[in-house]
Scaffold this motif. Structure first.
Motif, short mmCIF file in Angstrom:
data_model
loop_
_atom_site.label_atom_id
_atom_site.label_comp_id
_atom_site.label_asym_id
_atom_site.label_seq_id
_atom_site.Cartn_x
_atom_site.Cartn_y
_atom_site.Cartn_z
N PHE A 1 7.04 3.96 -3.82
CA PHE A 1 7.27 4.27 -2.42
C PHE A 1 7.35 5.78 -2.24
O PHE A 1 7.88 6.50 -3.10
CB PHE A 1 8.58 3.63 -1.93
N THR B 1 5.96 3.21 9.55
CA THR B 1 5.25 2.54 8.47
C THR B 1 3.87 2.12 8.98
O THR B 1 3.64 2.03 10.18
CB THR B 1 6.00 1.29 7.97
N GLU C 1 0.56 -0.57 7.42
CA GLU C 1 -0.15 -1.29 6.37
C GLU C 1 -1.59 -0.80 6.31
O GLU C 1 -2.20 -0.48 7.32
CB GLU C 1 -0.12 -2.79 6.68
N ASN D 1 -1.71 1.89 2.00
CA ASN D 1 -0.48 1.14 1.74
C ASN D 1 -0.78 -0.34 1.52
O ASN D 1 -1.53 -0.94 2.29
CB ASN D 1 0.49 1.28 2.92
N SER D 2 -0.18 -0.92 0.49
CA SER D 2 -0.39 -2.34 0.22
C SER D 2 0.44 -3.19 1.18
O SER D 2 1.49 -2.78 1.68
CB SER D 2 -0.01 -2.66 -1.24
N GLU D 3 -0.05 -4.39 1.45
CA GLU D 3 0.54 -5.26 2.47
C GLU D 3 1.97 -5.68 2.13
O GLU D 3 2.89 -5.54 2.94
CB GLU D 3 -0.34 -6.51 2.65
N GLU E 1 4.25 -4.53 -0.09
CA GLU E 1 5.25 -3.47 -0.23
C GLU E 1 5.56 -2.82 1.12
O GLU E 1 6.70 -2.40 1.38
CB GLU E 1 4.77 -2.43 -1.23
N THR E 2 4.55 -2.74 2.00
CA THR E 2 4.79 -2.16 3.32
C THR E 2 5.67 -3.08 4.17
O THR E 2 6.57 -2.62 4.88
CB THR E 2 3.46 -1.89 4.04
N ARG F 1 9.32 -2.04 5.60
CA ARG F 1 9.66 -2.18 7.03
C ARG F 1 10.90 -3.05 7.20
O ARG F 1 11.78 -2.74 8.02
CB ARG F 1 8.48 -2.77 7.79
N LEU G 1 -1.15 5.24 -5.46
CA LEU G 1 -1.46 3.95 -4.87
C LEU G 1 -2.77 3.36 -5.40
O LEU G 1 -3.04 2.18 -5.19
CB LEU G 1 -1.53 4.07 -3.34
N SER H 1 3.95 1.81 -0.83
CA SER H 1 3.89 2.18 0.58
C SER H 1 4.39 3.59 0.79
O SER H 1 5.37 4.03 0.17
CB SER H 1 4.72 1.19 1.42
N LEU I 1 5.86 6.12 3.64
CA LEU I 1 6.53 6.08 4.93
C LEU I 1 6.70 7.48 5.49
O LEU I 1 6.61 8.48 4.75
CB LEU I 1 7.90 5.41 4.82
#
Length: 265
Positions: free
Chosen positions: A39, A54, A56, A180-182, A184-185, A189, A217, A223, A225
């Protein structure tokens, strides 16, 4: 922040110019440590202090740098017909390059071609031999990134040759797209909303700036932020920019909560 079951490591990298991420990866970061997820957190002027953003998928752009030298034939400013004026070529090229995005890139896509500098000669009565242009090129899609390079190279050569000049192109590929991966994002969040409330967590717009966190990544899911620095904050890299210390509490609390929650999964 690098996380795995039973382990949490927080690192600060040098991003601008030297790409600390690439050096860490080359030094065996992912071989030496069992990292499951990563992160990142970056300051974000224009959003209220205490807020988080954030997104995705792609969030920050790939950034390439282009340096072009137009080689003409110098001479006296009073006899331009005996010269090949590189300033004229450079000015024509700048206008032509601005058509790439507006007339070649799908309007539903995002790309930026910015000519940032142009330099030629020193005396008002002398036509210089060369003119130099530097550019910043931003994109979010690998195919568009390749296309932009192809068009810039082709148009540069064509415009230069059309005026009887030649061109040398130094095309430097910079940081790739931050994606950003789905999973982890969504996790980040959820933690952010739990920490500061859903009203204080927003979806980040696409940001044409670039960031070397992208290299991390490419190796592990994670993710990146953004942390609000205040609506009236000067933009990043501005001489008037000032980090708002009021955002430290939110940033530190998010880091601690992310680690706690992830290690409990």
């Amino acid at each position: 922040m690098f996380l795995s079951k039973g382990r949490c490591v927080t690192l600060v990298t040098s991003e601008d110019k030297v790409s600390g991420a690439q050096h860490m990866i080359a030094d065996g970061l992912f071989d030496r440590f069992p990292i499951d997820a990563i992160f990142g957190l970056h300051n974000h002027p224009g959003m209220p202090v205490g807020t988080l953003l954030t997104r995705e998928g792609p969030i920050m752009a790939a950034g390439d740098t282009v340096k072009i030298t137009i080689i003409g034939k110098g001479g006296h400013a009073s006899r331009p017909h005996l010269t090949v004026d590189p300033v004229l070529v450079a000015c024509n090229l700048v206008m032509t390059l601005q058509s790439i995005v507006s007339r070649n890139v799908d309007p539903t896509q995002t790309a930026v071609v910015t000519v940032s500098t142009i330099h030629a000669g020193e005396a008002s009565n002398v036509i210089a031999n060369t003119a130099k242009i530097s550019m910043s090129v931003r994109s979010f899609d690998p195919a568009i990134r390749t296309f932009l390079e192809e068009r810039i190279r082709k148009l540069t050569v064509s415009v230069a040759e059309g005026h009887g000049a030649t061109a040398e192109i130094d095309y430097e590929h910079g940081y790739p797209v931050v994606v950003n991966s789905e999973k982890e994002t969504a996790f980040a969040r959820e933690v952010a909303e739990e920490l500061i409330g859903a009203d204080n967590v927003a979806t980040c717009p696409l940001l044409p700036a670039s960031e070397d966190f992208a290299y991390f990544l490419q190796h592990r899911p994670g993710s990146f932020l953004r942390l609000g620095n205040g609506r009236d904050s000067a933009i990043l890299h501005s001489s008037k920019y000032d980090f708002n210390d009021g955002s430290l509490t939110t940033g530190a609390a998010l880091w601690a909560r992310l680690a706690e929650r992830y290690l409990d999964l």
